[in-house]
Design a protein around this motif. Structure first.
Motif, mmCIF file in Angstrom:
data_model
loop_
_atom_site.group_PDB
_atom_site.id
_atom_site.type_symbol
_atom_site.label_atom_id
_atom_site.label_comp_id
_atom_site.label_asym_id
_atom_site.label_seq_id
_atom_site.Cartn_x
_atom_site.Cartn_y
_atom_site.Cartn_z
ATOM 1 N N ILE A 90 0.832 -1.207 0.000
ATOM 2 C CA ILE A 90 0.000 0.000 0.000
ATOM 3 C C ILE A 90 0.872 1.265 0.000
ATOM 4 O O ILE A 90 1.911 1.330 0.656
ATOM 5 C CB ILE A 90 -0.974 -0.019 1.213
ATOM 6 N N GLU A 91 0.459 2.245 -0.773
ATOM 7 C CA GLU A 91 1.154 3.541 -0.835
ATOM 8 C C GLU A 91 0.770 4.373 0.389
ATOM 9 O O GLU A 91 -0.260 4.139 1.018
ATOM 10 C CB GLU A 91 0.749 4.285 -2.111
ATOM 11 N N ASP A 92 1.589 5.373 0.707
ATOM 12 C CA ASP A 92 1.367 6.202 1.898
ATOM 13 C C ASP A 92 0.010 6.907 1.878
ATOM 14 O O ASP A 92 -0.694 6.947 2.886
ATOM 15 C CB ASP A 92 2.487 7.238 2.053
ATOM 16 N N THR A 97 -5.674 7.152 3.875
ATOM 17 C CA THR A 97 -7.112 7.095 3.606
ATOM 18 C C THR A 97 -7.765 5.969 4.415
ATOM 19 O O THR A 97 -8.798 6.166 5.056
ATOM 20 C CB THR A 97 -7.371 6.876 2.104
ATOM 21 N N LYS A 98 -7.150 4.777 4.403
ATOM 22 C CA LYS A 98 -7.693 3.628 5.141
ATOM 23 C C LYS A 98 -7.647 3.886 6.649
ATOM 24 O O LYS A 98 -8.566 3.515 7.380
ATOM 25 C CB LYS A 98 -6.910 2.345 4.813
ATOM 26 N N LYS A 99 -6.583 4.534 7.113
ATOM 27 C CA LYS A 99 -6.446 4.864 8.542
ATOM 28 C C LYS A 99 -7.566 5.817 8.964
ATOM 29 O O LYS A 99 -8.203 5.627 10.001
ATOM 30 C CB LYS A 99 -5.071 5.486 8.806
ATOM 31 N N ASN A 100 -7.826 6.851 8.130
ATOM 32 C CA ASN A 100 -8.886 7.815 8.438
ATOM 33 C C ASN A 100 -10.261 7.152 8.429
ATOM 34 O O ASN A 100 -11.120 7.459 9.264
ATOM 35 C CB ASN A 100 -8.864 8.976 7.447
ATOM 36 N N GLN A 101 -10.447 6.233 7.487
ATOM 37 C CA GLN A 101 -11.704 5.506 7.402
ATOM 38 C C GLN A 101 -11.934 4.680 8.682
ATOM 39 O O GLN A 101 -13.022 4.701 9.258
ATOM 40 C CB GLN A 101 -11.633 4.584 6.177
ATOM 41 N N LEU A 129 2.294 -4.126 8.774
ATOM 42 C CA LEU A 129 1.318 -3.121 8.352
ATOM 43 C C LEU A 129 0.159 -3.036 9.360
ATOM 44 O O LEU A 129 -0.257 -1.945 9.749
ATOM 45 C CB LEU A 129 0.783 -3.470 6.962
ATOM 46 N N LEU A 130 -0.334 -4.182 9.813
ATOM 47 C CA LEU A 130 -1.427 -4.191 10.793
ATOM 48 C C LEU A 130 -0.990 -3.609 12.134
ATOM 49 O O LEU A 130 -1.739 -2.870 12.770
ATOM 50 C CB LEU A 130 -1.969 -5.612 10.978
ATOM 51 N N GLU A 131 0.253 -3.925 12.560
ATOM 52 C CA GLU A 131 0.765 -3.363 13.822
ATOM 53 C C GLU A 131 0.870 -1.844 13.731
ATOM 54 O O GLU A 131 0.531 -1.125 14.675
ATOM 55 C CB GLU A 131 2.116 -3.988 14.161
#
Length: 161
Positions: A90-92, A97-101, A129-131
């Motif tokens: 995944i790109e930054d 975007t996923k973090k904000n979601q 990535l999950l951590e």
């Protein structure tokens, strides 16, 4: 729930509309009482002799049975877990975007299932990535389960605080 003419016993233990005990009466007599009062004769149990029956308003018996059942529908949908899918490459910007979601969903009180699809030897990268994502949303949610690696995906469920 058996009602009216479907009751086959010769005698019944009858309870009135307001809960008063009317004693043991013949089924024919109980049915005539029910017709006279414009109510239904409802048999509450078949396992005793004579079977206990009640005089109830027409829709009351059906409503009573429905109240005993757990409610489904919209209330059940609110408890569902929302799934957010990612990939190890995944790109930054996409990560943000996923973090904000995930942040918004957790703040609104919904649980989030973070899923990373993996192929080949991407397992350790997916776990990292999950951590990283867990650290970023720790202020609004805590993980319910540990990070689970299974075959083609790594996942973790995060519940709101």
């Amino acid at each position: 729930m058996i009602k009216n003419e479907k009751i086959r016993a010769s005698e019944v233990q009858l309870t009135g509309i307001h809960g008063e005990d009317l004693g043991v009466v013949s089924t024919v007599e109980a049915l005539s009482m029910a017709k006279k009062l414009k109510v239904d004769l409802i048999c509450t149990s078949l396992f005793s002799s004579p079977p206990p029956c009640r005089l109830m308003k027409a829709g009351a018996a059906k409503q009573e049975v429905q109240q005993g059942k757990p409610k489904s529908g919209k209330q059940e949908q609110n408890t569902k877990v929302k799934e957010i899918r990612l990939t190890p490459q995944i790109e930054d910007h996409d990560y943000d975007t996923k973090k904000n979601q995930a942040h918004k969903l957790l703040q609104s009180g919904k649980s989030v299932l973070l899923v990373v699809r993996i192929q080949g030897k991407e397992g350790p990268k997916a776990k990292e990535l999950l951590e990283r994502l867990l650290k970023d949303v720790i202020d609004v949610g805590g993980k319910q389960t540990g990070i689970q690696l299974s075959g083609k995906q790594a996942m973790v469920q995060v519940n709101p605080l």
